[in-house]
Enzyme design. Structure first.
Site, short mmCIF file in Angstrom:
data_model
loop_
_atom_site.label_atom_id
_atom_site.label_comp_id
_atom_site.label_asym_id
_atom_site.label_seq_id
_atom_site.Cartn_x
_atom_site.Cartn_y
_atom_site.Cartn_z
N ASP A 91 0.97 -1.16 -0.17
CA ASP A 91 0.08 0.02 0.13
C ASP A 91 0.78 1.32 0.20
O ASP A 91 2.15 1.32 0.34
CB ASP A 91 -0.91 0.09 1.20
CG ASP A 91 -2.20 0.63 0.80
OD1 ASP A 91 -2.34 1.37 -0.10
OD2 ASP A 91 -3.36 0.59 1.65
N ASP A 92 0.17 2.35 -0.37
CA ASP A 92 1.11 3.48 -0.16
C ASP A 92 1.43 4.17 1.16
O ASP A 92 2.70 4.48 1.42
CB ASP A 92 0.47 4.84 -0.97
CG ASP A 92 -1.18 4.87 -0.60
OD1 ASP A 92 -1.54 4.21 0.16
OD2 ASP A 92 -1.81 5.81 -1.01
N ASP A 95 -1.85 4.73 8.13
CA ASP A 95 -2.15 5.74 8.83
C ASP A 95 -2.63 5.29 10.08
O ASP A 95 -1.66 5.24 11.19
CB ASP A 95 -3.21 6.79 8.27
CG ASP A 95 -3.51 8.02 8.79
OD1 ASP A 95 -3.41 7.94 10.14
OD2 ASP A 95 -3.69 9.01 8.22
#
Ligand SMILES: O=P(O)(O)OC[C@H]1O[C@H](OP(=O)(O)OP(=O)(O)O)[C@H](O)[C@@H]1O
Ligand SMILES: [Mg+2]
Length: 159
Positions: A91-92, A95
């Site tokens: 994934d980028d 969070d």
């Protein structure tokens, strides 16, 4: 409090994704890559090119509407990755970790990697490159475009 922003250019994303590939090549071989759409698709393409990996799966988890977090929904589960053994999930960023928790439930044995990580989510990632503070919002190149900014002298004069 207004979030601070960390702006990532295409060049930087490419460099950071290649740095991730350098870390991951030592940990392979990999059966394939599972990209978490949509943000994971571009890092996954860059890492797949560097690892010479041609088998790409996807999983779609919808967690955010712009900057507002909602209940995560799996819009498309992975179909070819079994329990994740030998697979790399990309994934980028992580969070809060909400998205990765959902995907970890689907692919418990996979290796999880992101390019960027915030402290609340980083225990959920096996490999990442750059950490930013929790109150920083990362601006990706596909979410932004360059715009005109007034010269400093002009904005100082109006104060
Ligand atoms: O750790 P979390 O708090 O879950 O946040 C991280 C996730 O949020 C973003 O995706 P988003 O849900 O915005 O969807 P998108 O990738 O389709 O833009 C980002 O691409 C991660 O997948
Ligand atoms: Mg995403």
């Amino acid at each position: 409090m207004a979030p601070r922003y960390y702006t990532v250019s295409w060049d930087q994303l490419h460099r950071d994704s290649k740095a991730l590939a350098w870390r991951l090549v030592e940990k392979g071989p990999w059966k394939g890559i599972v990209a978490i759409t949509r943000g994971g698709l571009i890092p996954a393409a860059i890492v797949a090119r560097e690892l010479d990996c041609r088998l790409i799966e996807s999983v779609s988890v919808i967690t955010y509407d712009e900057e507002v977090r909602g209940e995560p929904q799996v819009a498309k589960p992975p179909v070819a990755a079994g329990d994740g053994d030998g697979w790399l999930v990309l994934d980028d960023l992580v969070d809060t970790g909400t998205t990765l928790k959902v995907v970890r439930g689907l692919l418990p044995k996979a290796h999880f990697a992101t390019v960027y990580a915030k402290p609340a989510g980083n225990p959920l990632v096996d490999t990442y490159i750059t950490e930013v503070s929790q109150d920083t919002w990362i601006l990706f190149p596909w979410d932004t475009e360059p715009q005109f900014i007034a010269p400093i002298a002009r904005s100082a004069a109006s104060k």
